[in-house]
Design a protein around this motif. Structure first.
Motif, PDB file in Angstrom:
ATOM      1  N   ALA A  81      46.462  55.309  38.340  1.00 15.20           N
ATOM      2  CA  ALA A  81      47.084  54.033  37.773  1.00 15.20           C
ATOM      3  C   ALA A  81      45.950  53.104  38.322  1.00 15.20           C
ATOM      4  O   ALA A  81      45.286  51.685  37.930  1.00 15.20           O
ATOM      5  N   THR A  82      46.222  52.987  40.116  1.00 14.88           N
ATOM      6  CA  THR A  82      45.420  51.248  40.417  1.00 14.88           C
ATOM      7  C   THR A  82      43.557  51.588  39.728  1.00 14.88           C
ATOM      8  O   THR A  82      43.132  50.570  39.323  1.00 14.88           O
ATOM      9  N   GLY A  83      43.284  52.794  40.538  1.00 12.25           N
ATOM     10  CA  GLY A  83      41.980  52.646  40.201  1.00 12.25           C
ATOM     11  C   GLY A  83      41.819  52.375  38.888  1.00 12.25           C
ATOM     12  O   GLY A  83      40.405  51.544  38.349  1.00 12.25           O
ATOM     13  N   ALA A  84      42.060  53.043  37.480  1.00 18.25           N
ATOM     14  CA  ALA A  84      42.064  52.562  35.997  1.00 18.25           C
ATOM     15  C   ALA A  84      42.405  50.924  35.991  1.00 18.25           C
ATOM     16  O   ALA A  84      41.248  51.276  35.329  1.00 18.25           O
ATOM     17  N   ILE A  85      43.133  50.687  36.224  1.00 18.49           N
ATOM     18  CA  ILE A  85      44.216  49.370  35.503  1.00 18.49           C
ATOM     19  C   ILE A  85      42.540  48.398  36.249  1.00 18.49           C
ATOM     20  O   ILE A  85      41.617  47.258  35.634  1.00 18.49           O
ATOM     21  N   LEU A  86      41.812  49.278  37.451  1.00 15.15           N
ATOM     22  CA  LEU A  86      40.726  47.900  37.842  1.00 15.15           C
ATOM     23  C   LEU A  86      39.250  48.182  37.124  1.00 15.15           C
ATOM     24  O   LEU A  86      38.859  47.052  36.990  1.00 15.15           O
ATOM     25  N   ILE A  87      38.849  49.306  37.232  1.00 16.50           N
ATOM     26  CA  ILE A  87      37.676  50.088  36.031  1.00 16.50           C
ATOM     27  C   ILE A  87      37.969  49.168  35.024  1.00 16.50           C
ATOM     28  O   ILE A  87      37.124  48.511  34.274  1.00 16.50           O
ATOM     29  N   VAL A  88      39.544  48.754  33.938  1.00 12.59           N
ATOM     30  CA  VAL A  88      39.080  48.403  32.815  1.00 12.59           C
ATOM     31  C   VAL A  88      38.907  46.838  32.757  1.00 12.59           C
ATOM     32  O   VAL A  88      38.521  46.214  32.689  1.00 12.59           O
ATOM     33  N   ASP A  89      39.360  46.232  34.443  1.00 15.26           N
ATOM     34  CA  ASP A  89      39.708  45.046  33.969  1.00 15.26           C
ATOM     35  C   ASP A  89      37.832  44.653  35.071  1.00 15.26           C
ATOM     36  O   ASP A  89      37.734  43.238  35.125  1.00 15.26           O
ATOM     37  N   GLY A  90      36.935  45.649  35.183  1.00 19.46           N
ATOM     38  CA  GLY A  90      36.016  45.282  35.735  1.00 19.46           C
ATOM     39  C   GLY A  90      35.201  45.490  37.055  1.00 19.46           C
ATOM     40  O   GLY A  90      33.803  44.993  36.856  1.00 19.46           O
ATOM     41  N   TRP A  91      36.020  46.169  37.683  1.00 18.88           N
ATOM     42  CA  TRP A  91      35.232  46.980  38.903  1.00 18.88           C
ATOM     43  C   TRP A  91      34.398  47.692  38.980  1.00 18.88           C
ATOM     44  O   TRP A  91      34.075  48.189  37.950  1.00 18.88           O
ATOM     45  N   ASN A  92      33.586  47.986  39.603  1.00 22.29           N
ATOM     46  CA  ASN A  92      32.289  49.061  39.939  1.00 22.29           C
ATOM     47  C   ASN A  92      33.346  50.235  40.192  1.00 22.29           C
ATOM     48  O   ASN A  92      34.170  50.460  40.938  1.00 22.29           O
TER      49      ASN A  92
END
Lengths: 656, 271
Positions: free
Chosen positions: A44-55
């Motif tokens: 969840a944490t990772g996915a939200i950050l990826i959607v947010d534009g993280w690498n």
């Protein structure tokens, strides 16, 4: 080939989780059930950050940390308050369900149109098949992981952790806080689990609230398989064993699917296998004081027991594959249709029936001009992906996915074969295009969510004056989020209505939720489409009858189960529409030119018995409009026709 | 003072009808490099006394000072930089699944932070090998074997070595030869004396054997019902025999109306 390599890759990604369990289980003899939650937390944490534009690589350490935090809490509760490790794990896992929902803001985060490690690797692919290339990279990564973890476990700190589990009295006499070591171990283990979670999420293309369920038993199985592969106390062999164990477990799932085994049965087999191994390893322990007859018998006959288990398994497999062989005839001109269904719920089964029956009406006969291969993931989210791999390996010509979860797994994977989806509330939040005409070239399908506005309009004409209405939903389903959003938006246009909500996380909470709403003086239950509530409709009906509060539902199938009024679509017709789309594709149309269709048929249904019983004022025009009625305890439905569409989307004629 | 106990009391089953004093207002001072043996009947509180010093049992009242520091409330692992300990049960002192070398490493790291680094290098292995040689049991050639494969005597010897590997200020010995056969027990006792003398350690040894209490150590403490009934200094101790010690217990017998059968039982148990 793709099926096996895909299963191996999934095994590698799950190996991180298994290595975490290896630490807690082998070092501290704790079966840490926290991982069911921390796996999802990492994802969840990772996915939200990826959607947010993280690498996608940068989120890996963040997911590790998120998992580690969950582990720390379990370790702290367990050591500081002397709460049993299993109970501490259950507490944290339960709490994490809410945390995960908050982190994601919904129950499912698609990563389809976002960069993942897979897309990054594809860019530098030297020309190998996708899965093979990923497999090669993962082999290198796993080798590094193997070396790194072995080194850690052989270091001063790692050995101290081993000694803590091995002999806590001795190590605390050497000045080590066993509590701190345990916390460290559980924290580290859950960090690895969180890492595994985001890797699996990136690979399968989404994070989902339910993806961690059953993690503990899978990873225990992997650890135990590893233990069986390499006996002894050599750390590097044990670590290798766990990695192999995770891969073997995923391959076993693929084998089971390959021969048409019900994945649901795989769960009891896994449980039996783990139990058998645990019983035997218990019986083999020497320093046990009790030497009961049963223990000695198991000890003596352990090989026999394993052999019996293996024979039973092989026999089952052989029978199954023979059965499948005889029912399958591989000849050239048949269209091979693969159906993936997320679970056994009634709604999805109705869609399936609609599809199959319409296909028959359109002239497709199984074994004559088509082969339909239907696989149900039985609610296990990672299985959706393995099923898709399996269907690809099976030379499927056309895919049908029923439900959002299955659709997500298919559209992430299948790019060169046509895909038709059915019973999906909103394909756009799954990442399948941006509008009904602007969508991936190989994908089309039927979607839609029930017209809740119309339902509210009908309700407000029957109940003039300021009123409260109540609704129940499970935020753990992606479709529910869409439907609830609709309800909240629509209710703003009815200023006299106020909404009371009750959320549940499972069917067994529905009764209480309904009772709590009844106590808030509501005039009606308004039920949006929600699988959990649908499966526990009887609970709502019970409260409805007791308090004389009618049920208004968006689900047409609720009518003969106790709803007063339904306005929505029948899932059956979703399957029918999908079948017609499939027919057009088989006849040569490209899915790219077939726009997504909203459900063509909405149905209004009224229970006349309840109208009388509650002495309600229902406008005659409405009763006349109703296509389905319940009167004198009998359900009746007018026949209706579905318009058939051309590629331009215009209805041309009604069929039959 | 290396060990100073001030008015220590320990109660078990506090607040119930079974409440008993395991230690009753005990005060004791042991100086540096003193080797004290503790004897007493079953339930006399001698093991509790050792556990209070080690930090495995917390005193209900009183103060524990070790090497001049108040450690009354510190858990056992935080006292490890001052004291080390050998248990009665050989299984309790080593990690059975780890090799002898790894077990020694655990002891060698006592009082140090355990980082993820590799301290067990060739130099340290050579050091361990030298120290194992002192045990005269041939263990230096079996350093990679699991500790679980050792006999009870070998384990106790290794444990003893682990206890003195990082020189402690205080060594606690809890009937550490009781579970061994007489020949091995003698061997381990010999090693104990040698290590204590070589390191000039302050030692507190609980024993069930009056003979051992007389042969080893410089001072004897006799305990009964949670109290110290006799504290025999070195000068006096040299003149004592087993019979004299039994005589002391005989006095208690008269006081407590011990039956002759119970005394016979004593003799069987302790001589």
């Amino acid at each position: 080939m793709e099926l096996w390599v895909g299963a191996m890759n999934l095994g590698f990604l799950y190996a991180f989780m298994a290595l975490g369990t290896f630490i807690t289980y082998r070092y501290f003899n704790i079966a840490d059930i926290t991982i069911d939650g921390s796996f999802t937390l990492g994802a969840a944490t990772g996915a939200i950050l990826i959607v947010d534009g993280w690498n996608p690589f940068l989120v890996l350490p963040v997911s590790f940390l998120a998992g580690a935090c969950a582990g720390f809490v379990t370790g702290f509760i367990h050591t500081r308050f002397k709460i049993d490790s299993l109970l501490a794990g259950i507490l944290v896992m339960t709490g994490l369900y809410s945390v995960n929902l908050h982190v994601m803001g919904r129950s499912n985060v698609p990563l389809m149109n976002h960069p993942t490690f897979e897309t990054a690797l594809t860019r530098i692919n030297p020309g190998l098949p996708q899965e093979v290339w990923i497999g090669l990279v993962l082999i290198i990564v796993m080798t590094l992981m193997w070396a790194l973890l072995t080194a850690f476990l052989k270091s001063d700190l790692g050995l101290t952790m081993l000694a803590t589990g091995n002999n806590p009295v001795m190590i605390s006499a050497q000045g080590v806080s066993t509590d701190r070591m345990k916390i460290l171990g559980i924290t580290l283990a859950n960090g690895l689990v969180g890492l595994s979670g985001i890797l699996v999420a990136q690979y399968q293309g989404f994070a989902d609230i339910g993806m961690g369920i059953g993690s503990i038993i899978y990873s225990l199985a992997a650890v135990i398989i590893g233990q069986a592969l390499f006996r002894g106390r050599k750390v590097w062999l044990s670590v290798l064993g766990v990695i192999c164990g995770a891969v073997i477990f995923r391959l076993a799932v693929a084998v089971a699917l390959k021969i048409g085994f019900n994945p649901n049965d795989l769960k009891i087999l896994t449980a039996l296998f783990v139990l058998l191994t645990l019983v035997i390893s218990y019986s083999l322990k020497n320093d046990q004081k009790d030497n009961g007859k049963m223990r000695m018998w198991i000890r003596k006959n352990r090989r026999l027991l394993f052999a019996l288990f293996a024979i039973a398994l092989l026999g089952w497999f052989a029978w199954k594959s023979f059965y499948n062989q005889s029912s399958q005839d591989h000849s050239a001109k048949k269209t091979r249709i693969g159906i993936v269904i997320a679970n056994q719920s009634d709604l999805l089964m109705k869609t399936r029936d609609g599809f199959r029956e319409e296909m028959t009406r359109l002239g497709y006969k199984e074994g004559v001009n088509c082969e339909i291969h239907e696989v149900n993931a039985e609610g296990d989210i990672p299985s959706n992906k393995t099923i898709v791999d399996h269907l690809i390996a099976d030379h499927t010509d056309l895919f049908l996915s029923i439900s959002s979860a299955s659709t997500q797994a298919i559209i992430n994977k299948v790019k060169d074969k046509p895909v038709v989806f059915a019973t999906v509330a909103d394909p756009f939040i799954l990442g399948a295009g941006s509008s009904p005409v602007n969508h991936p070239a190989n994908v089309t399908g039927t979607y839609g969510h029930a017209p809740v506005g119309e339902l509210l309009r009908i309700l407000s004409t029957m109940y003039p004056g300021p009123r409260r209405i109540g609704t129940i939903y499970n935020p753990g389903f992606p479709n529910t989020k869409v439907n609830l959003g609709d309800l909240k938006r629509e209710i703003k246009t009815f200023p006299r209505l106020t909404l009371e909500e009750a959320s549940v996380s499972g069917t067994n909470e529905v009764l209480q939720a309904a009772q709590s709403l009844a106590s808030k003086n509501i005039c009606a239950f308004v039920l949006i489409n929600d699988l959990t509530v649908f499966n526990a409709l009887e609970s709502v009906v019970r409260v409805s009858k007791a308090h004389k509060i009618p049920i208004f539902a968006n689900d047409a199938d609720c009518l003969d189960k106790g709803a007063l009024l339904v306005y929505g679509y029948e899932y059956y017709t979703s399957g029918v529409q999908a079948a017609r789309m499939a027919d057009r594709i088989i006849r040569g149309e490209s899915p790219a030119n077939i726009p997504y269709e909203r459900f063509a048929h909405t149905l209004l249904g009224i229970n006349k018995d309840l109208v009388r019983e509650y002495r309600l004022n229902v406008p005659d025009s409405l009763v006349k409009r109703a296509e389905a009625t319940v009167s004198g305890g009998k359900y009746s439905k007018k026949a209706y026709k579905l318009p058939l569409r051309t590629s331009s989307g215009k209805p041309v004629q009604t069929q039959k | 003072m290396m060990i100073a106990l001030k008015n220590i009391s320990v109660r078990f089953n506090t607040g119930t009808v079974d409440e008993v004093f395991a230690l009753k207002n005990i005060s004791l001072e042991i100086g540096g490099s003193e080797f004290v043996t503790v004897i007493g009947t079953n339930g006399s509180g001698k093991s509790t006394l050792l556990n209070v010093v080690a930090g495995n049992i917390m005193a209900d009242e009183g103060q524990v000072l070790l090497n001049g520091r108040d450690m009354t409330r510190l858990p056992s692992f935080r006292r490890a930089d001052v004291l080390s300990r050998v248990f009665q049960n050989p299984y309790m002192s080593t990690a059975p699944d780890m090799s002898i070398a790894e077990n020694l490493l655990m002891a060698w790291l006592r009082g140090k932070t355990r980082y993820p680094r590799f301290s067990l290098n060739k130099k340290l292995m050579a050091l361990f090998s030298d120290r194992l040689l002192e045990l005269e049991m041939g263990l230096e050639s079996r350093m990679h074997n699991a500790a679980g494969t050792l006999s009870g005597g070998q384990r106790q010897a290794v444990t003893l070595l682990m206890a003195v590997l990082q020189k402690p200020k205080i060594l606690l010995l809890d009937e550490h030869t009781a579970a061994l056969d007489p020949k091995t027990a003698a061997q381990v006792s010999k090693l104990t004396t040698r290590f204590i003398d070589a390191g000039q350690l302050t030692a507190l040894m609980v024993t069930h054997s009056m003979k051992q209490a007389l042969e080893m150590g410089s001072r004897i403490i006799m305990m009964h019902k949670g109290q110290i009934i006799s504290d025999i200094p070195a000068k006096e101790k040299e003149l004592l025999s087993v019979e004299d010690l039994l005589g002391k217990f005989d006095k208690i017998r008269k006081k407590e109306k011990l039956t002759p059968e119970m005394l016979a039982n004593f003799v069987r148990q302790y001589v």
